[in-house]
Design a protein around this motif. Structure first.
Motif: not given
Length: 149
Positions: A40-41, A43, A67, A97, A122, A124
């Motif tokens: 999970c990048a 945001e 995250n 990413d 998302s 993300w």
């Protein structure tokens, strides 16, 4: 065709439990090792540089904590599914990413199992299946939300 290792992308979408079950079934059928991947990048926070800019560090720290919690939850779901199915599994999760992370780890596998591109999710939090299929150099199995045997 013989597969010795498979990747399954683990997220918190509604179709993920079915994806984990199918991935475990394929790993068991082929005697393959299952690699759970999740990413999970962070945001990009929307902030007014003049008014809320001083809180930007706190917002980013809260996102990082969220995250990491999300990744720990995904790892637990993966471990539970692998143990229940009796297959060998490895975990690889990181903040970053999701598409790039999946591509990087796909080098260690024969194929990837991912979910469909859900419009509401998302970018993300999940890899883009079309990007994976075009860039992976390996089979990418895109499972529907409710796979029928």
């Amino acid at each position: 065709m013989s597969w010795t290792s498979l990747i399954v992308y683990v997220d918190d979408e509604a179709d993920n439990p079915a994806r984990l079950i199918e991935a475990c079934a394929l790993a068991r059928a082929y005697g393959a090792r299952l690699i759970g991947v999740s990413g999970c990048a962070p945001e990009t926070p929307v902030a007014d540089a003049y008014g809320a800019g001083i809180l930007l560090g706190e917002v980013m720290a809260a996102q990082q904590a969220r995250n990491e919690t999300t990744l720990k939850s995904a790892q637990q779901r993966f471990r539970t599914a692998v143990e229940a199915a009796g297959v060998e599994g490895d975990w690889r999760g990181d903040v970053g990413d999701p598409t790039a992370l999946t591509l990087r780890h796909l080098r260690a596998a024969d194929a990837a199992l991912v979910g469909r591109d859900a419009g509401g999710i998302s970018a993300w939090r999940a890899p883009h299946p079309a990007d994976l299929a075009m860039r992976a150099g390996r089979p990418v199995v895109v499972l529907p939300p409710n796979p029928v045997r």
